[in-house]
Design a protein around this motif. Sequence first.
Motif, short mmCIF file in Angstrom:
data_model
loop_
_atom_site.label_atom_id
_atom_site.label_comp_id
_atom_site.label_asym_id
_atom_site.label_seq_id
_atom_site.Cartn_x
_atom_site.Cartn_y
_atom_site.Cartn_z
N GLY A 95 0.82 -1.21 0.00
CA GLY A 95 0.00 0.00 0.00
C GLY A 95 0.85 1.26 0.00
N THR A 96 0.25 2.34 0.47
CA THR A 96 0.94 3.64 0.44
C THR A 96 2.09 3.73 1.43
N GLY A 97 2.09 2.86 2.46
CA GLY A 97 3.15 2.92 3.44
C GLY A 97 2.99 4.08 4.40
N MET A 98 3.92 4.19 5.37
CA MET A 98 3.88 5.24 6.38
C MET A 98 5.25 5.89 6.51
N SER A 99 5.22 7.16 6.85
CA SER A 99 6.46 7.88 7.15
C SER A 99 6.80 7.66 8.62
N ALA A 100 7.99 8.08 9.02
CA ALA A 100 8.37 7.98 10.43
C ALA A 100 7.43 8.80 11.29
N THR A 101 7.00 9.92 10.77
CA THR A 101 6.05 10.77 11.50
C THR A 101 4.71 10.07 11.67
N ASP A 102 4.25 9.38 10.61
CA ASP A 102 2.99 8.62 10.69
C ASP A 102 3.08 7.55 11.76
N LEU A 103 4.24 6.87 11.84
CA LEU A 103 4.40 5.82 12.84
C LEU A 103 4.28 6.39 14.24
N GLY A 104 4.85 7.56 14.45
CA GLY A 104 4.83 8.14 15.79
C GLY A 104 3.51 8.80 16.14
#
Length: 756
Positions: A95-104
């Motif tokens: 899918g679109t995946g997540m950024s490090a910011t999204d993870l946090g």
Amino acid sequence: MIKNGFDAGTDNGVEIRFDIVLGLRSYSSLHNRVNEQEAPLEVLKQRCISELDAATADLYERARKLITSSSSYDDLSASLKKVYSLNSIRVVDTGTGMSATDLGEKFLVIGTPSRKFAVERSVAEGKAKPEFLGEKGLGRLSAMRLGRILSIETARRKDTKLNNLKIDWRAFEDLTKMIGDIDVKARTFGDKPSKSYSGTVLTISELSADWSEGRVKQLAAIDFAFLTNPLADSKGRPRIALIWNGERVAIPLLGKKFLELSHASIWGRYSVGDNGPELSLRVKLRDLGFEHPVVEEELRFGERDLFSMVRGRDEAIPEDALADLGPFSFEAHWYNRRRVKAEGGMDREQILKLHRQWAGIRMYRDDFRVYPYGQEKDDWLELDRVALMSKGYLLNKIQLVGQVEISRSANPGLVDQTNREGLRETHEQQAMLKIVQFSIQDQLRNAMKRTETKYKPKRAKPVKAKTEIARLETRAQKAIRSLRAVTTSQERETIEELQQALLELTELAKILRERNAEVEGDAKLMQDMAGIGLLVEIVAHELARTSEHALERIRELQSTAKSDEVVTGLDGLAASMKSIHKRLRILDPLSVSGRQAPETFSLTQLICETLEDHDSQFRRHGIHLDFDPPKDRFMIKTVKGYVVQIFENLLANSVYWLSLEKEKSPLFEPEISVKIVGSPTRIIFSDNGPGIDPEHKDRIFEMFFSLKESKKRRGLGLYIARANAVTAGGSLQLQEEPQNAFGRLNTFEYCISERA
């Protein structure tokens, strides 16, 4: 976690990869043996290697090296622990995946509202499907039930490196620490598989359960087979792949060929258009246990029929619930397990196995399963309860295979409970439930009964059997006379024995004819008793109201001591008791003995008396009666009880539908019109209520057909009324003209018979 992958817009579905080199049960057993040093070290090392799954390739080699390099029992014990930690379950999407910011800021924030806002926006905009399947932000916590460590590798297409997050759930078990004391931070490191890669890999390790190939195959057959809509188009069905140690595990599919082998099927579609809510049904009957052609029927129910069927007078479902419910569809396929046979390229056992696997009515929202609907012990449509109370065809949940398909966007009122154990009990949920129950429990069953009545072989009529037996007896007697003429005196003894046997057979046939006539009489008696029972139910309802009124008046008398008021109260009590007497009087001609013999009486007088008996009921419901008694007494000779039952049934139906329309539209002014005309003698009966859809013109006279609310749904009144009219030599019809303002029919014509 699987839904999260689809919410991320994965291109090729979601893969669940099980990489298990050593099962938990084997690990525990080996660990105990090593700690107890129950065998030489080398023997134990070989035993450990033999328990490894060689199909895991690289994992197998790593595990084997750890074990062979162990130089002591303690080393071997530690190595086994490292080997078990190599096991993992990976959930992979592109899918679109997540950024490090999204993870946090999103993944690590439990109950984040971002998806809920997006779903609500999709609903408000009327999109076919919501942007996300999940909206609570709690599903990720399920990972801790599978294993003690969760690792995430994810990246967006524009990221140059992988974004990583590792959670050791055991750290949260330390009661001396606050959440802020536990180091859980997203980090960026590691190269992406390719420059254009995007996606997420969730890896669960330190598994808490014992995983085996057999268990995964069982999950595939029992759980994953039902996780996504099995009847969705193959191109649009969400792809979920199970992989055990590099090998694909097949997830069973519900083949349409199997469904085509069902003995009866129903498809339903509920929609809300410019003309309001509408339910369309299609029924197909292949094999009901006797010879009949394939029967296909199409039924349609409009807003007024649905309103009365769903809401009725006693249900607290508002009128707008039908419109707010939104469109949905369903289907159900019925199998008589005793009649399953080899066909369609499958043997009988194959079909029965598929039926056992797929039995039940499940629910799917946007192609994903809504639990617990359709599970083994879940009878959410109350099919088993109704089946136990019914005669004839049993439509219980074990015999049916099917599903209901809803959507988060199209059906915003159908929302999950907080614990995800089914839908909340909203007005829309109750309306949907009643519509599906009405379709399967009533319309499918009624179609089967109609087909049985039309095509199932009937028993020979007594008159025809009597004539046939007499004809055969004459032929036999003639044959015996011919034998006597050509036989010797010594052979005539045999002829006499044949004659005696014929006499005994004739006598036996006579006994059987008499018994058959008794059975036919019992059936007629049951019809009469059913008619009485229906009317008693109506009269009893009125008597309850009248007696309650009488009791209220008595209580008023008890609270006063003034003689004038006592007298007034007694007058009121006398009036109430007189009303009870008049209502009871109507049962006299309905007694079984009274219904059998025709008598001569005035139809005009009977109708006047009956309408007078309903005067208080009409006033209570605000019904205006349009009846001008004719000067002609209309003397007729027929069974008086039949006329009373038929007319009372028409009145009861009108009062029910008029009161329902009045409740729906407070400004509505209900009216009943009755006319008596001659040549031939007829009663023309109509009201200004919602009327009957022309499509149901003949169906309303069929046994068990009813559009009343479930508590009052008998479907016998008009069936018995028409049967009684025909029995007495008359007829009962719903006229095609005139139609009311809604294009529906509301005029009955009861043709009694020739006048006396």
